[in-house]
Design a protein around this motif. Sequence first.
Motif, PDB file in Angstrom:
ATOM      1  N   LYS A  46       5.032   7.370   6.714  1.00 28.36           N
ATOM      2  CA  LYS A  46       4.424   7.598   5.395  1.00 28.36           C
ATOM      3  C   LYS A  46       5.247   6.908   4.298  1.00 28.36           C
ATOM      4  O   LYS A  46       5.576   7.513   3.263  1.00 28.36           O
ATOM      5  CB  LYS A  46       4.298   9.099   5.084  1.00 28.36           C
ATOM      6  N   THR A  47       5.563   5.667   4.549  1.00 27.65           N
ATOM      7  CA  THR A  47       6.365   4.910   3.592  1.00 27.65           C
ATOM      8  C   THR A  47       5.611   4.750   2.278  1.00 27.65           C
ATOM      9  O   THR A  47       4.406   4.543   2.266  1.00 27.65           O
ATOM     10  CB  THR A  47       6.656   3.504   4.163  1.00 27.65           C
ATOM     11  N   PHE A  48       6.343   4.837   1.175  1.00 28.77           N
ATOM     12  CA  PHE A  48       5.769   4.683  -0.160  1.00 28.77           C
ATOM     13  C   PHE A  48       4.627   5.681  -0.353  1.00 28.77           C
ATOM     14  O   PHE A  48       3.537   5.315  -0.804  1.00 28.77           O
ATOM     15  CB  PHE A  48       5.237   3.267  -0.408  1.00 28.77           C
ATOM     16  N   GLU A  49       4.862   6.907   0.022  1.00 29.27           N
ATOM     17  CA  GLU A  49       3.753   7.871  -0.070  1.00 29.27           C
ATOM     18  C   GLU A  49       3.291   8.018  -1.514  1.00 29.27           C
ATOM     19  O   GLU A  49       4.101   8.231  -2.426  1.00 29.27           O
ATOM     20  CB  GLU A  49       4.186   9.224   0.507  1.00 29.27           C
ATOM     21  N   TYR A  50       2.007   7.907  -1.700  1.00 33.18           N
ATOM     22  CA  TYR A  50       1.388   7.997  -3.021  1.00 33.18           C
ATOM     23  C   TYR A  50       1.724   9.335  -3.675  1.00 33.18           C
ATOM     24  O   TYR A  50       1.592  10.389  -3.064  1.00 33.18           O
ATOM     25  CB  TYR A  50      -0.123   7.860  -2.889  1.00 33.18           C
ATOM     26  N   GLY A  51       2.201   9.281  -4.912  1.00 27.00           N
ATOM     27  CA  GLY A  51       2.499  10.506  -5.639  1.00 27.00           C
ATOM     28  C   GLY A  51       3.910  11.018  -5.431  1.00 27.00           C
ATOM     29  O   GLY A  51       4.298  12.025  -6.038  1.00 27.00           O
ATOM     30  N   THR A  52       4.689  10.324  -4.588  1.00 29.18           N
ATOM     31  CA  THR A  52       6.074  10.750  -4.366  1.00 29.18           C
ATOM     32  C   THR A  52       7.042   9.746  -5.016  1.00 29.18           C
ATOM     33  O   THR A  52       6.669   8.601  -5.310  1.00 29.18           O
ATOM     34  CB  THR A  52       6.416  10.827  -2.862  1.00 29.18           C
ATOM     35  N   TRP A  53       8.275  10.170  -5.151  1.00 31.37           N
ATOM     36  CA  TRP A  53       9.327   9.311  -5.713  1.00 31.37           C
ATOM     37  C   TRP A  53       9.514   8.038  -4.875  1.00 31.37           C
ATOM     38  O   TRP A  53       9.715   6.943  -5.411  1.00 31.37           O
ATOM     39  CB  TRP A  53      10.619  10.124  -5.772  1.00 31.37           C
ATOM     40  N   GLY A  54       9.430   8.162  -3.575  1.00 29.34           N
ATOM     41  CA  GLY A  54       9.606   6.998  -2.702  1.00 29.34           C
ATOM     42  C   GLY A  54       8.548   5.928  -2.926  1.00 29.34           C
ATOM     43  O   GLY A  54       8.778   4.749  -2.669  1.00 29.34           O
ATOM     44  N   GLY A  55       7.391   6.335  -3.420  1.00 28.57           N
ATOM     45  CA  GLY A  55       6.293   5.414  -3.702  1.00 28.57           C
ATOM     46  C   GLY A  55       6.294   4.907  -5.131  1.00 28.57           C
ATOM     47  O   GLY A  55       5.303   4.335  -5.582  1.00 28.57           O
ATOM     48  N   GLU A  56       7.398   5.137  -5.838  1.00 28.41           N
ATOM     49  CA  GLU A  56       7.551   4.546  -7.175  1.00 28.41           C
ATOM     50  C   GLU A  56       8.550   3.410  -7.120  1.00 28.41           C
ATOM     51  O   GLU A  56       9.455   3.393  -6.298  1.00 28.41           O
ATOM     52  CB  GLU A  56       8.066   5.603  -8.172  1.00 28.41           C
ATOM     53  N   PRO A 110     -17.380   9.683  -3.255  1.00 24.13           N
ATOM     54  CA  PRO A 110     -17.010   9.424  -1.863  1.00 24.13           C
ATOM     55  C   PRO A 110     -16.509  10.686  -1.168  1.00 24.13           C
ATOM     56  O   PRO A 110     -15.780  11.493  -1.758  1.00 24.13           O
ATOM     57  CB  PRO A 110     -15.891   8.384  -1.985  1.00 24.13           C
ATOM     58  N   ARG A 111     -16.912  10.871   0.072  1.00 21.04           N
ATOM     59  CA  ARG A 111     -16.436  12.001   0.869  1.00 21.04           C
ATOM     60  C   ARG A 111     -15.256  11.558   1.722  1.00 21.04           C
ATOM     61  O   ARG A 111     -15.064  10.359   1.950  1.00 21.04           O
ATOM     62  CB  ARG A 111     -17.566  12.488   1.775  1.00 21.04           C
ATOM     63  N   PRO A 112     -14.483  12.516   2.212  1.00 22.51           N
ATOM     64  CA  PRO A 112     -13.370  12.152   3.101  1.00 22.51           C
ATOM     65  C   PRO A 112     -13.871  11.293   4.263  1.00 22.51           C
ATOM     66  O   PRO A 112     -14.922  11.593   4.836  1.00 22.51           O
ATOM     67  CB  PRO A 112     -12.861  13.514   3.589  1.00 22.51           C
ATOM     68  N   GLY A 113     -13.138  10.242   4.565  1.00 25.10           N
ATOM     69  CA  GLY A 113     -13.534   9.351   5.646  1.00 25.10           C
ATOM     70  C   GLY A 113     -14.384   8.185   5.172  1.00 25.10           C
ATOM     71  O   GLY A 113     -14.575   7.214   5.907  1.00 25.10           O
ATOM     72  N   GLU A 114     -14.907   8.248   3.964  1.00 25.19           N
ATOM     73  CA  GLU A 114     -15.629   7.113   3.398  1.00 25.19           C
ATOM     74  C   GLU A 114     -14.618   6.201   2.700  1.00 25.19           C
ATOM     75  O   GLU A 114     -13.614   6.666   2.164  1.00 25.19           O
ATOM     76  CB  GLU A 114     -16.725   7.600   2.434  1.00 25.19           C
ATOM     77  N   ILE A 115     -14.879   4.908   2.725  1.00 29.93           N
ATOM     78  CA  ILE A 115     -13.867   3.932   2.323  1.00 29.93           C
ATOM     79  C   ILE A 115     -14.198   3.339   0.965  1.00 29.93           C
ATOM     80  O   ILE A 115     -15.269   2.770   0.772  1.00 29.93           O
ATOM     81  CB  ILE A 115     -13.820   2.763   3.334  1.00 29.93           C
ATOM     82  N   VAL A 116     -13.267   3.449   0.033  1.00 32.52           N
ATOM     83  CA  VAL A 116     -13.433   2.815  -1.278  1.00 32.52           C
ATOM     84  C   VAL A 116     -12.571   1.556  -1.309  1.00 32.52           C
ATOM     85  O   VAL A 116     -11.341   1.635  -1.257  1.00 32.52           O
ATOM     86  CB  VAL A 116     -13.034   3.765  -2.419  1.00 32.52           C
ATOM     87  N   ALA A 117     -13.204   0.405  -1.381  1.00 37.81           N
ATOM     88  CA  ALA A 117     -12.452  -0.852  -1.431  1.00 37.81           C
ATOM     89  C   ALA A 117     -11.722  -0.963  -2.764  1.00 37.81           C
ATOM     90  O   ALA A 117     -11.978  -0.201  -3.701  1.00 37.81           O
ATOM     91  CB  ALA A 117     -13.395  -2.042  -1.260  1.00 37.81           C
ATOM     92  N   GLN A 118     -10.798  -1.925  -2.831  1.00 41.33           N
ATOM     93  CA  GLN A 118     -10.130  -2.170  -4.104  1.00 41.33           C
ATOM     94  C   GLN A 118     -11.128  -2.690  -5.131  1.00 41.33           C
ATOM     95  O   GLN A 118     -12.163  -3.253  -4.779  1.00 41.33           O
ATOM     96  CB  GLN A 118      -8.993  -3.171  -3.909  1.00 41.33           C
ATOM     97  N   GLU A 119     -10.787  -2.526  -6.395  1.00 37.65           N
ATOM     98  CA  GLU A 119     -11.688  -2.946  -7.470  1.00 37.65           C
ATOM     99  C   GLU A 119     -11.794  -4.468  -7.529  1.00 37.65           C
ATOM    100  O   GLU A 119     -10.800  -5.173  -7.379  1.00 37.65           O
ATOM    101  CB  GLU A 119     -11.155  -2.405  -8.805  1.00 37.65           C
ATOM    102  N   ARG A 161       0.841  -1.191   0.000  1.00 44.09           N
ATOM    103  CA  ARG A 161       0.000   0.000   0.000  1.00 44.09           C
ATOM    104  C   ARG A 161       0.881   1.247   0.000  1.00 44.09           C
ATOM    105  O   ARG A 161       1.739   1.420   0.870  1.00 44.09           O
ATOM    106  CB  ARG A 161      -0.866   0.000   1.255  1.00 44.09           C
ATOM    107  N   ARG A 162       0.662   2.120  -0.971  1.00 47.62           N
ATOM    108  CA  ARG A 162       1.331   3.415  -0.944  1.00 47.62           C
ATOM    109  C   ARG A 162       0.556   4.320   0.004  1.00 47.62           C
ATOM    110  O   ARG A 162      -0.667   4.445  -0.121  1.00 47.62           O
ATOM    111  CB  ARG A 162       1.364   4.011  -2.366  1.00 47.62           C
ATOM    112  N   TYR A 163       1.238   4.922   0.935  1.00 42.57           N
ATOM    113  CA  TYR A 163       0.549   5.713   1.972  1.00 42.57           C
ATOM    114  C   TYR A 163      -0.265   6.860   1.383  1.00 42.57           C
ATOM    115  O   TYR A 163       0.226   7.621   0.542  1.00 42.57           O
ATOM    116  CB  TYR A 163       1.570   6.291   2.966  1.00 42.57           C
ATOM    117  N   ARG A 164      -1.498   6.964   1.834  1.00 43.70           N
ATOM    118  CA  ARG A 164      -2.370   8.083   1.488  1.00 43.70           C
ATOM    119  C   ARG A 164      -2.952   8.642   2.790  1.00 43.70           C
ATOM    120  O   ARG A 164      -3.271   7.870   3.699  1.00 43.70           O
ATOM    121  CB  ARG A 164      -3.515   7.621   0.594  1.00 43.70           C
ATOM    122  N   PRO A 165      -3.136   9.961   2.872  1.00 46.84           N
ATOM    123  CA  PRO A 165      -3.731  10.535   4.090  1.00 46.84           C
ATOM    124  C   PRO A 165      -5.090   9.903   4.378  1.00 46.84           C
ATOM    125  O   PRO A 165      -5.874   9.681   3.452  1.00 46.84           O
ATOM    126  CB  PRO A 165      -3.884  12.018   3.735  1.00 46.84           C
TER     127      PRO A 165
END
Lengths: 207, 207, 207, 207
Positions: free
Chosen positions: A89-99, C106-115, A65-69
């Motif tokens: 925040k390992t592998f943060e989504y959208g960052t170089w570390g998460g590629e 989806p609003r913040p805090g709502e959970i979207v499962a993987q496809e 999982r790439r970290y997302r807030p």
Amino acid sequence: MELAYEKRATALLVIDPYNDFISEGGKVWERLKPVAEANGCVPNMVQVLDAARNAGLRIFYAPHRRYRPGDYETWKYVAPVQKAAWSRKTFEYGTWGGEFRSEFTPRPGEIVAQEHWCSSGFANTDLDLQLKRHGIQQFIVIGLIAHTCVEATVRFAAELGYDVTVVKDATASYSEREMHAALEVNLPNYARAISTASEVVASIASL
Amino acid sequence: MELAYEKRATALLVIDPYNDFISEGGKVWERLKPVAEANGCVPNMVQVLDAARNAGLRIFYAPHRRYRPGDYETWKYVAPVQKAAWSRKTFEYGTWGGEFRSEFTPRPGEIVAQEHWCSSGFANTDLDLQLKRHGIQQFIVIGLIAHTCVEATVRFAAELGYDVTVVKDATASYSEREMHAALEVNLPNYARAISTASEVVASIASL
Amino acid sequence: MELAYEKRATALLVIDPYNDFISEGGKVWERLKPVAEANGCVPNMVQVLDAARNAGLRIFYAPHRRYRPGDYETWKYVAPVQKAAWSRKTFEYGTWGGEFRSEFTPRPGEIVAQEHWCSSGFANTDLDLQLKRHGIQQFIVIGLIAHTCVEATVRFAAELGYDVTVVKDATASYSEREMHAALEVNLPNYARAISTASEVVASIASL
Amino acid sequence: MELAYEKRATALLVIDPYNDFISEGGKVWERLKPVAEANGCVPNMVQVLDAARNAGLRIFYAPHRRYRPGDYETWKYVAPVQKAAWSRKTFEYGTWGGEFRSEFTPRPGEIVAQEHWCSSGFANTDLDLQLKRHGIQQFIVIGLIAHTCVEATVRFAAELGYDVTVVKDATASYSEREMHAALEVNLPNYARAISTASEVVASIASL
């Protein structure tokens, strides 16, 4: 050591080849570097990937999982390994570390499984489905980290019925202590073989 | 160490309390005995089970496959840990070694999950279903063997979303090497707490 | 009909609210339109979603795989329902049809499962994990299509231990034939209740 | 209709051939009898089983939970299909109704999966593991009941990656209404083929 494979049923599985793990400047690289440099982890991973591609083996990737807030704030319980990922925040989504490190960029036709939330590439993902849909029954594992995601994925693979080979110098961990726990204590119970990159490359080349 | 539990959502899970593991004369007892006697494994298991029953916690058992002739002959691949079980005929069905040690005989209302084929009590069994059907979200683990079935079950539990406490002196393994790998290297990543029997008994008693 | 819920353990699950299914111009809308307009599917879905948000229930989304080139070409076997998705490029990634209809963003805090790749929102995804990590044991289902993804997800939910309510006028299918198969023949075996949007809204409002 | 199979990767799966379902005097037989006698369900099941054995296909059985006292009393939620099994004590353990009809007695080398609690032979059992451990990727389904356990098992099989053929005159249900829902509305989405016993026997014979 016998390393025979049925070519059409055999795949290479690359676990978490993220910049945060195996590139200079990655968030966890400093902790992995001593072991990884001592055993040639990254060049060995590249060598095995090249050999598998040349032999025409199917290539799969199991990404963390790439970290997302918002990932963990609402969870009732968070496992310690997830708390650590959250705080760093390992592998943060959208960052170089998460590629993925550039040598491990998936090519067309290679399969990237859904991201795993904890350590096993199989848990709560489509990895088992993708392997089955491609007729895969045996696979070779390279990647990170030996005692967390690699060990977890191999343990699950054995539970699910797969035949697994672990490449011991194409993985790394924080110190010899964790390498020993994973590669000498635990994985010999679940993997068919714990081999070196050169042994595996030789076996693949003969397919 | 904080060991708070929601009483109605908490269970005790007893893993593989077979005579072959923890009774004098059992097939694997001689290998487990040094560690088990040094840490008081069996009396601690009994103490935690009694405390859980007294507190009214739900009790679950995760039993390993009892060996039956024909189990593995037709399998395309057999994991090393299964080859060992096959050659030793561990927990042979219909024999004393394949019965739970008498102190761990399930009582009416206690749940015995289906037998697991490899190491995780969750893999290919109804353990996750039974926990959910009883509203369980947290559990305490006792039983055998620390680095195989106990570690595998706790790793899976974390992947599946459970909050787990491992009782470190109510488990055992072949030597301190395996105990270290399981209890100090790996399980702290997946279990909320690694506690002693006396700590756990005190926490349960206060529920 | 009794529709009691434990508020903290109850969620709303929204299945596949894609433009391709329920918006004018979507690839499958013409086939769903007669049933969907007759039973007020979309307005009822919105009404239940609003009620769940107002009551503070946790909201989850189970989205189908958005089509991407190369998804199926290398599969050894492809199920008929997947062949249909492949030929239509349903929910094509990066297109309007592959976005949720705007009311279901989806609003913040709502959970979207993987496809999910086939029909069950649980199969090969993190939906079960996410429900558990949020302490959810009961859920209410709205969305599409009644006899494929909705039925599959409810069947899996029952197998996994969840208590499910299906909102029969907040789903749709190609004709009354499929609605009958799903809502009258099959789902009464697996769902605790098959209710109307107004019944469910009333139950939620009283939580 | 093309019914090609890879012999070594193909199995026969027999679902719930219990006396309670398909023998005179069984608890559910009177409800299944009209459809079962009209389509020759039991003789067709026998014919397909014989053909599969003669062709050397691997045979698997997916048995429903045999009722035992205490099965459901402590469950927080019980699905309607399970409440029905509970009230009828279907397949009661230790009774004739809970035994397979004699023609379907497993022979040595044939695999009986663990009992399933709801409808899918895969859910919470070792069926997927056993199929994988034997290298099976395709299977043919016969057995009961068309719209519950058969449909559920085929739906799960498609989700898990298997290629499935359903034998439509080697299954039965309460009326044509349920047969239609399962065999004409739903299963064509998940099974590669819905065939007759004679078509399947011919295909198997040519392997």
